[in-house]
Motif scaffolding. Sequence first.
Motif, PDB file in Angstrom:
ATOM      1  N   LEU A   1       0.842  -1.207   0.000  1.00 53.35           N
ATOM      2  CA  LEU A   1       0.000   0.000   0.000  1.00 53.35           C
ATOM      3  C   LEU A   1       0.873   1.251   0.000  1.00 53.35           C
ATOM      4  O   LEU A   1       0.583   2.232  -0.678  1.00 53.35           O
ATOM      5  N   PHE A   2       1.968   1.186   0.765  1.00 48.87           N
ATOM      6  CA  PHE A   2       2.880   2.333   0.813  1.00 48.87           C
ATOM      7  C   PHE A   2       3.469   2.599  -0.563  1.00 48.87           C
ATOM      8  O   PHE A   2       3.525   3.742  -1.022  1.00 48.87           O
ATOM      9  N   VAL A   3       3.910   1.506  -1.250  1.00 48.32           N
ATOM     10  CA  VAL A   3       4.477   1.672  -2.591  1.00 48.32           C
ATOM     11  C   VAL A   3       3.417   2.217  -3.552  1.00 48.32           C
ATOM     12  O   VAL A   3       3.695   3.090  -4.386  1.00 48.32           O
ATOM     13  N   THR A   4       2.165   1.724  -3.417  1.00 47.10           N
ATOM     14  CA  THR A   4       1.060   2.246  -4.236  1.00 47.10           C
ATOM     15  C   THR A   4       0.945   3.757  -4.072  1.00 47.10           C
ATOM     16  O   THR A   4       0.899   4.510  -5.050  1.00 47.10           O
ATOM     17  N   GLY A   5       0.914   4.195  -2.793  1.00 47.59           N
ATOM     18  CA  GLY A   5       0.798   5.624  -2.517  1.00 47.59           C
ATOM     19  C   GLY A   5       1.996   6.395  -3.025  1.00 47.59           C
ATOM     20  O   GLY A   5       1.863   7.488  -3.572  1.00 47.59           O
ATOM     21  N   LEU A   6       3.183   5.805  -2.883  1.00 46.21           N
ATOM     22  CA  LEU A   6       4.416   6.467  -3.321  1.00 46.21           C
ATOM     23  C   LEU A   6       4.379   6.713  -4.835  1.00 46.21           C
ATOM     24  O   LEU A   6       4.680   7.819  -5.301  1.00 46.21           O
TER      25      LEU A   6
END
Lengths: 212, 103
Positions: A109-114
């Motif tokens: 999810l963090f990579v998605t947001g990044l």
Amino acid sequence: MTSEAATIGLTHSGSEDTGLGHRGPESKSIVVPYGFWLFVLSDMVLFSALFATYASLAHATDGGPISNQLFDRNLVAVETIALLLSSFVCGLAMIAAKRANMLWTQGWLFVTGLLGFVFLSIELYEFAKMIGEGAGPQRSAFLSSFFTLVGCHGAHVTCGLLWIGTMMAQIWAKGFRDDIVRRLLCLSIFWHALDIIWVAIFTIVYLIGTLA
Amino acid sequence: MRKQTAIKLDQLIEEPDYQPIEMPLNTPTGVIVALFASICGFAVIWHIWWLAIVGLIGAFGVFVWYAWRDEHEHIIPVEEVRANARERRRIRMEHLHELSQST
């Protein structure tokens, strides 16, 4: 086959029995995404109005800059790759969530947001550059409709980023409860829908706009 | 057809097996978020940037506050469902009786 499909699938197989038989209402894991699809489709109607506006005003440049002079294909290509990749990573996050794996869900999810943030930064850079060159939304009808269409998509991505952050905090605080996972499912539908709209923007605005 | 049969026989179909009903709780969240969003929209039109930020934070804050509640639904107990349905059946039955008397 079926059990693996159930693990990675987006809907259905995890649906709980309502105990009312096949004539009763569908379970919430069906009804909630269905309702969210209705919202997404109404959002698509909004965007189709903006697309129609842009298409009819694309040549109304009032002697100002035309699309060929403004758009940088390479920059937009990087932007597109970032967004498509973030959609793929969002899918990975959903797989991890189905398996109730906290670490990987949060990570993906963090990579998605990044990646979404990278997309947004490039878009804002492009907007700032255009406004700096005197090609702001006030310059011509073409630019007004351009900033409305692409800006509306950007506003959706911004909301999506806020939502991803909230979702990460909720999974962290509340765990993989049924209602939390349903929200995650809606988030993923939203994020993929934004991707679909971007593909249309990329084609209609940037590709057709930079044809020689 | 069903209605004619009901009138002729002077009775309703058998009482079904009533179930408890799950209902969403009432919430003012939508209206409050819309209020903040309108404030933000007004502020953006007139370039009042501080007010736009207030509107955004307000809308997002209410959204998070709502999302953090754990109770989103309440159950209407089966006794209440049955009592309501029986009251309705009683009224329908009276009406039906009048109809079948007059035909």
